[in-house]
Every structure is written in structure tokens, then in C-alpha cells.
Design an enzyme around this catalytic site. Structure first.
Site, PDB file in Angstrom:
ATOM      1  N   ASP A  67      -3.957  -7.492  -7.257  1.00 38.16           N
ATOM      2  CA  ASP A  67      -4.214  -6.833  -5.986  1.00 38.16           C
ATOM      3  C   ASP A  67      -4.667  -5.416  -6.326  1.00 38.16           C
ATOM      4  O   ASP A  67      -4.622  -4.993  -7.492  1.00 38.16           O
ATOM      5  CB  ASP A  67      -2.938  -6.825  -5.136  1.00 38.16           C
ATOM      6  CG  ASP A  67      -3.214  -6.679  -3.647  1.00 38.16           C
ATOM      7  OD1 ASP A  67      -4.372  -6.398  -3.275  1.00 38.16           O
ATOM      8  OD2 ASP A  67      -2.278  -6.841  -2.847  1.00 38.16           O
ATOM      9  N   HIS A  84       0.835  -1.207   0.000  1.00 39.55           N
ATOM     10  CA  HIS A  84       0.000   0.000   0.000  1.00 39.55           C
ATOM     11  C   HIS A  84       0.869   1.256   0.000  1.00 39.55           C
ATOM     12  O   HIS A  84       0.416   2.326  -0.419  1.00 39.55           O
ATOM     13  CB  HIS A  84      -0.907   0.028   1.232  1.00 39.55           C
ATOM     14  CG  HIS A  84      -2.034  -0.939   1.180  1.00 39.55           C
ATOM     15  ND1 HIS A  84      -1.942  -2.203   1.717  1.00 39.55           N
ATOM     16  CD2 HIS A  84      -3.288  -0.853   0.654  1.00 39.55           C
ATOM     17  CE1 HIS A  84      -3.078  -2.845   1.532  1.00 39.55           C
ATOM     18  NE2 HIS A  84      -3.909  -2.049   0.885  1.00 39.55           N
TER      19      HIS A  84
END
Length: 567
Positions: free
Chosen positions: A349, A277
Site C-alpha cells: 500500500d 493514512h
């Protein structure tokens, strides 16, 4: 996938050989020119009967470019109702997508899927969630039914795929009114694959009841140590063989419930200390080590029949140094499909992670991801830019149409696979479901230091640390065992997600409700791990603390200076 009534109807049309769905080949140029035009009635299309892959290929080959692209996109949407949204929600959707409601977004982009997300103050991973569209079971089911109804009006005419990250533990998007499981690491500590399969069936059954097709789980990542907090207790443990057994059992349990699983994060996020992230993690293992320690559980999950693999934003230097695995043909085509023989769907993802967004635009990353071998694009940061770029790539030939058809064929194969009919909402949190989870939680409790027989505390007791929810669950459970919680007496200190040494306190018993690594620094005479803070875990903990049950778990990860179990 076929969950809910619309899915059953769709499959019936396919099996009968008639599919009133697709735009014909002559419609492609017009559809691509007017990407946001309202869907128009389509001519009947006779689709060959046979296996889902054959049916999917026939449908995908006749879709207009705009519908092919739409099937490859799975964004989030603001709002918890398909059509009835607040003015504030409408503004958010308009600013992000140019459409005001979830239904309008599905129609505008001809979407093939939507992911459910949750952002709430009690969610430790809230920062990674851009919105919240889940609440009560009744709301979720109305939402998913409404979205499917909207998708049913599109030219593609195929069911909408609805996914969620329901790993349990720290990553649990749907929490209210459902049976909550402890972390994956708790299942590793219990070391009972048959029970794992039962618990996965419980979770899958409840997700199917809510209208959810895909659970982006399980984590097939083998945890490499305490530095990896992004995976942490999401992993079943540190031993690849043991993790593989748990992954296999989880896949089978969800399959029986009619929910597809997505093995993640390929080729393995366990031996990193960076969160994708925030940046691109680097996998520095040599190829032999990667094969032995990271790829083995993915092979096990593929052999068990997982229909989906999720590609990770990971720099696997032994395979394609400098390129995120999610954008690497060497990783996804040469390794995953070529060497490992995976024939199912590959999903990225989230494309909104800084591991990618710091380097690539929303449109460019979408095209690169499909060319690298991904079929479904999860959480594109700008769905309009992704759509435009993919359509332009199709038109220019940079993205061959056959590659897009191949991707959509895999997506539709998952959608058209026959599933068990989901049960009603009354089965959620049923006594039978809870009993399975209670057994898992009880088998997971591990004493890493202290005695193994008799009561570990005597009342009254004080409880510190942990989440407010965990403290409440433990207080209630101890009360049922006849132990009053209040001032004085023995003390119980709970450690939780992302706690460090500064969060430790002097206590009679220190309990790890997430990963057990912090217990290495605790000075308490008794150290216990539950690997979860859900109600079932706190009930199991109370039984061990009061001497009503023995702790039979073994830590699935090494903790410095402590045995896997003191019992």
C-alpha cells in the site's frame, strides 16, 4: 503488461527470442555508481522463449542494480503531460525528485511503474492524493502513451506499468468520460456475481483503452461494522463467503479485459476503526477468526487468478504483533506465500502513509518492505531516498541480489503476460457498457423500511443532502419519470460518504447513497439504500421512488434495528 502498441512490439521481440534491452553483467557496477546517468545503448540479449515467468527471470537476472531498483518503484509524478508541464509543475517535480517532467523522472530513476492520481474538490478522498494527473480520456491516453515511450528508451527495455486506484464509489480516480460504477457494496447488495464479472469487464476494458495496466482493486476486505469508515462501501459486505464470490467475479472480469487486479488490503482492513493514512491500525482477532473472517476472500481471489496482492499497513497481532503486515515476513512470506500459495506479485500500500512514515525513514522503509516480501513499492515518499537506500543495501549485501531479481521477475511476469488488444476511445461510456452498470444499480436498490409496491413519493418533491452531483442526477432522473423537483410536496433526503446523525433531516424518504448504517438513526417512514451516487444509481432510485421498478436488493451488511430488506 502489454497494452498499447509498444507492449505488442515488446512481446513480439521476446517471443521471437531477441530482447534488445538489458545491460550486461559487466555494466552493473558502473550503473550503480552513476545512478542518474542517461541510458546508453545496450547490447542484444537472447532471451529464452517460453512462458512469461521464464522470460522475466532471464531479463531480470541481467539487469544492472540501478535498473533492478527502478523496476521496483512506482511513484506519482506531477503533471498531466509527459514533457509539456507548467513552470509551477516543473518546480514541484524538481523539488521532489530532481527532475522536471514526468518523462525525465522516469528516465532519472529508471522507473518500472507510475501511478495515476487525482486531487479535486469533488473527490471525498482528495486528502489522500498528493497530485492530479488525470483528466479527459484523450489526456490520459496521451499521458500513458508518452510515459511508455519514455520508458522504452531505458536500458531495461521493458514496458512501463501504469496503475490506478479505480475501485469505483468513493475511490474513483478517473471520472470524466468513462463508465462509472457504484460502490463495491452495491454489488454485494445486487448479489449477482455473473453481473459483477460483466461490470468488472466494462471497467477493465475502459482502463485498458486508456493505457492502464493495473487496477489496485478489488477490496477483499470484509467489513466489520459502521466504525470502519476508511473501508466502508469499498467492501462488498460483511459475509466472507459472499465477499469471496464478488472478489472472484471481479478478478475474472478484469482478467478478460487485460487488466491485472490487486487484492487489498492483505491480510484484511475490514475489522479496524483506524485509517492507515493516519496511524497503524491493529487487527486484534485471533488467528482462527482472522482466517474465517478476513483471509477467506483473499484465498478466493488468489484461486481466481489475481496476479497481484497489496499488503496493508496493519498490525496483525495474531501473526506478527507490533509489525506492520507490509513489513512482516511472517505475514507476506510465511502466510501469503507459504500457507496460501500465492506466487504472484506483492505490492505495498502507499508508503507515504503515516502508519509507516511516523516510524521509518523513506529509505529504510523501502529496504524493509522488499526484505519482507514486497516486490513493488507504491508511492515512496522520497523516491530518491528509496533508490539510494536500495542500491546501498544491494551493495552491502543487506538486500541479496537474488531477492531483488526475484522481485523484478514477478513484476516483469505481470508486464509480459499476453493481454487482449485494447479497443478505441469510442467504446468509453458506450450504451452497452452503461446498460450493464444500469442493471447492477437497479438490482442493488434496497428498501429497508416502507412499502414495496407503488410510488414511494408523489411530486412535486424536494431533495436535500448528498452531493451536488447526486442531487443533479436524481433531479434529472425524476424528471424523466414525470416528477417535478421543486418546493413543497414529498421530501427526499440523501445521506452520503462520512455523513453522521447530525446530517439527517426530516423527510418522506431517507436514502443512503453510501453505506446504509446511518439509516438506523433515520426517522423517515421510508428508508432506501442505493450504495452509490453515480448516475446509474440515481436512475435506479428514481424508478423505485416512482413505482416503476421494485427494489430487489438486500443490504450486504447488518443495519441495527432494520431487516436486510423490507421487501
Amino acid at each position: 503488461m502489454l497494452l498499447a502498441i509498444v507492449g505488442v512490439v515488446v512481446l513480439g521481440l521476446v517471443v521471437s527470442g531477441v530482447w534488445t534491452a538489458c545491460t550486461g553483467p559487466d555494466d552493473r557496477d558502473d550503473a550503480a555508481t552513476d545512478r542518474t546517468a542517461a541510458p546508453s545503448p545496450s547490447p542484444s540479449l537472447v532471451v529464452p522463449t517460453g512462458d512469461p515467468a521464464t522470460q522475466a527471470r532471464a531479463i531480470a537476472g541481467r539487469l544492472a542494480d540501478v535498473d533492478l531498483v527502478g523496476q521496483m518503484l512506482m511513484p506519482f509524478v506531477y503533471g498531466d503531460d509527459p514533457d509539456d508541464v507548467t513552470d509551477a509543475t516543473r518546480k514541484l517535480n524538481l523539488a521532489r525528485t530532481g527532475a522536471g517532467t514526468p518523462s525525465e523522472i522516469v528516465a532519472k530513476y529508471r522507473l518500472g511503474g507510475v501511478i495515476l492520481v487525482r486531487r479535486a474538490s469533488d473527490d471525498p478522498t482528495a486528502a489522500t492524493n498528493p497530485a492530479s494527473n488525470v483528466g479527459t480520456p484523450e489526456q490520459v491516453r496521451r499521458f500513458t502513451d508518452g510515459l511508455r515511450k519514455s520508458a522504452g528508451k531505458l536500458p531495461a527495455g521493458v514496458p512501463l506499468m501504469i496503475g490506478v486506484d479505480q475501485e469505483h464509489g468513493t475511490v474513483t480516480r478517473i471520472r470524466d468520460g468513462v463508465t462509472r460504477l457504484p460502490t463495491a457494496m452495491a454489488f454485494g447488495a445486487a448479489d449477482d456475481p455473473a453481473l459483477t464479472e460483466q461490470a468488472a469487464h466494462v471497467s477493465g476494458t475502459e482502463l485498458a483503452t486508456l493505457g492502464i495496466d493495473v487496477d489496485f482493486a478489488p477490496d477483499a476486505d470484509v467489513i466489520g461494522g459502521p466504525g470502519n469508515v476508511v473501508i466502508g462501501s469499498r467492501s462488498y459486505g460483511a459475509d466472507p463467503t459472499a465477499v469471496g464470490k464478488q472478489v472472484t467475479a471481479t478478478v475474472r472480469g478484469y482478467q478478460k479485459a487485460g487488466v491485472a487486479t490487486a487484492l487489498k488490503h492483505f491480510p484484511g482492513h475490514g475489522h479496524t476503526d483506524v485509517d492507515s493514512h493516519e496511524a497503524l491500525p491493529v487487527l486484534g482477532q485471533d488467528r482462527r477468526t482472522l482466517e474465517r473472517e478476513d483471509l477467506a476472500p483473499f484465498r478466493a481471489g488468489i484461486d481466481a487468478g489475481s496476479e497481484i496482492v497489496m499488503s496493508g499497513h496493519l498490525d496483525a497481532q495474531a501473526i506478527d504483533p507490533g509489525t506492520p503486515a507490509s513489513l512482516s515476513r511472517k505475514v507476506l512470506i510465511d502466510l501469503l506465500r507459504g500457507e496460501m500459495g500465492f506466487t504472484g506479485m506483492v505490492v505495498t500500500d502507499g508508503l507515504d502513509m503515516k502508519a509507516l512514515t511516523d516510524k521509518y525513514s523513506a529509505g529504510e522503509v523501502a529496504v524493509r518492505a522488499v526484505l519482507a516480501g514486497n516486490d513493488l513499492l507504491l508511492l515512496p515518499p522520497d523516491v530518491a531516498a528509496a533508490q539510494r537506500a536500495l542500491l546501498a543495501a544491494l551493495k552491502s549485501g543487506r538486500l541479496p541480489r537474488e531477492r531483488a531479481v526475484e522481485a523484478v521477475t514477478r513484476i516483469l511476469t505481470v508486464k509480459l503476460t499476453q493481454r487482449p488488444t485494447p479497443s478505441g476511445l469510442e467504446t468509453l461510456r458506450s450504451p452497452q457498457h452503461q446498460a450493464v452498470v444500469d442493471e447492477v444499480a437497479a438490482k442493488a436498490v434496497t428498501v429497508l423500511r416502507g412499502k414495496c409496491d407503488g410510488a414511494l413519493v408523489r411530486g412535486p418533491v424536494t431533495i436535500t443532502g448528498g452531493s451536488a452531483e447526486a442531487r443533479d442526477f436524481l433531479t434529472a432522473a425524476l424528471g424523466r419519470q414525470g416528477v417535478r423537483v421543486g418546493a413543497g410536496g414529498d421530501s427526499i433526503h440523501l445521506t452520503g460518504y462520512l455523513d453522521g446523525a447530525a446530517d439527517l433531516r426530516p423527510a418522506t424518504v431517507t436514502v443512503a447513497t453510501d453505506t446504509p448504517y446511518l439509516l438506523a438513526s433515520a426517522k423517515s417512514p421510508t428508508l432506501v439504500a442505493t450504495y452509490g451516487n453515480v448516475e446509474a444509481s440515481m436512475k435506479a432510485l428514481a424508478a423505485v421512488l416512482t413505482g416503476k421498478a421494485k427494489a430487489g436488493g438486500r443490504s450486504p451488511v447488518p443495519v441495527s434495528g432494520l431487516p436486510r430488506s423490507a421487501c
